[in-house]
Write a protein that holds these residues in place. Structure first.
Motif, short mmCIF file in Angstrom:
data_model
loop_
_atom_site.label_atom_id
_atom_site.label_comp_id
_atom_site.label_asym_id
_atom_site.label_seq_id
_atom_site.Cartn_x
_atom_site.Cartn_y
_atom_site.Cartn_z
N ARG A 1 23.70 -8.02 -14.82
CA ARG A 1 23.13 -7.87 -13.09
C ARG A 1 23.31 -6.36 -13.56
N LEU A 2 24.69 -6.05 -14.48
CA LEU A 2 24.41 -4.46 -14.88
C LEU A 2 23.22 -4.15 -15.90
N GLY A 3 22.43 -4.41 -16.24
CA GLY A 3 21.70 -4.47 -17.67
C GLY A 3 20.15 -4.38 -16.19
N GLU A 4 20.39 -5.31 -15.21
CA GLU A 4 19.55 -4.67 -14.68
C GLU A 4 19.55 -3.21 -13.60
N GLU A 5 20.64 -3.02 -13.23
CA GLU A 5 21.01 -1.41 -12.78
C GLU A 5 20.95 -0.84 -13.77
N LEU A 6 20.91 -1.08 -15.27
CA LEU A 6 21.11 0.06 -16.39
C LEU A 6 19.37 0.20 -16.30
N ALA A 7 18.44 -0.24 -16.20
CA ALA A 7 17.63 -1.06 -16.81
C ALA A 7 16.78 -0.99 -18.14
N VAL A 8 18.41 -1.70 -18.62
CA VAL A 8 18.48 -2.87 -20.03
C VAL A 8 18.03 -4.05 -20.17
N ASP A 9 18.26 -4.56 -20.99
CA ASP A 9 18.45 -5.97 -21.00
C ASP A 9 19.88 -6.74 -22.17
N ILE A 10 21.53 -6.74 -22.10
CA ILE A 10 22.32 -7.22 -22.25
C ILE A 10 22.05 -8.70 -22.39
N GLU A 11 22.40 -8.99 -23.36
CA GLU A 11 23.06 -10.56 -23.76
C GLU A 11 24.26 -10.73 -25.10
N VAL A 12 24.37 -11.69 -23.86
CA VAL A 12 26.13 -11.61 -24.69
C VAL A 12 26.11 -13.53 -25.20
N ALA A 13 26.61 -13.82 -26.66
CA ALA A 13 26.75 -14.84 -27.38
C ALA A 13 28.21 -15.22 -28.04
N ARG A 14 28.48 -16.66 -28.18
CA ARG A 14 29.53 -16.82 -28.56
C ARG A 14 29.50 -16.27 -30.24
#
Length: 177
Positions: free
Chosen positions: A159-172
């Motif tokens: 959601r923060l990435g959408e606000e910042l207009a960037v893609d944020i991906e998280v994985a173990r």
């Protein structure tokens, strides 16, 4: 064994790592882990060194000539041994999008609010002629405390990435193999 953390910076030139590693080797030290880079004409890095307890002070003293010669500015900190392992989960975070001020601040603020530690972080902004600007890319290793839901953290960062207009991906970390 003593664990020393050295931060180094100097004008970039050949032989800097050789000079530093030579002093460490002369005292029976082991170059355990490091991150180093050339940035804007400077060579900067951080190095974790294991050295016999009896040799630690001599090693520190023998780093001073590197400063006196104008090769490197060096700061040395003694690391405390980690007594217990926590129940944290290691995760990889990737950020990608058009560059603009505040990306790292907003993301790090969101992480700090959940007590997530950044173990490693590398960033780069580079020209992207096809995209019509500068692209920002970040790669991080995160330590997520046991009480934090990885699923909720991921949703929140997206959601923060959408606000910042960037893609944020998280994985173990294990899922990255």
């Amino acid at each position: 064994m003593a664990t020393l953390v050295l931060t180094v910076i100097g004008d970039d030139r050949s032989g800097l790592v050789d000079a530093l590693s030579g002093v460490i080797a002369d005292h029976g030290g082991n170059w355990d882990k490091s991150r180093m880079a050339r940035l804007a004409g400077k060579f900067a890095g951080i190095v974790m060194v294991a050295v016999p307890d009896a040799a630690a002070e001599a090693l520190i003293a023998d780093l001073e000539p590197l400063e006196a010669q104008g090769l490197l500015d060096i700061t040395v900190e003694r690391a405390a041994p980690r007594d217990t392992e926590d129940d944290a989960t290691l995760c990889r975070m990737e950020i990608f999008g058009l560059d603009h001020p505040g990306i790292i601040h907003e993301v790090s603020h969101a992480l700090a609010g959940r007590e997530v530690s950044i173990e490693e972080l590398s960033t780069e902004a580079r020209s992207a002629p096809m995209a019509g600007g500068t692209v920002f890319e970040a790669h991080a290793l995160l330590r997520v405390p046991g009480g934090v839901s990885l699923q909720e953290l991921t949703k929140s960062l997206r959601r923060l990435g959408e606000e910042l207009a960037v893609d944020i991906e998280v994985a173990r970390e294990a899922d990255q193999a």
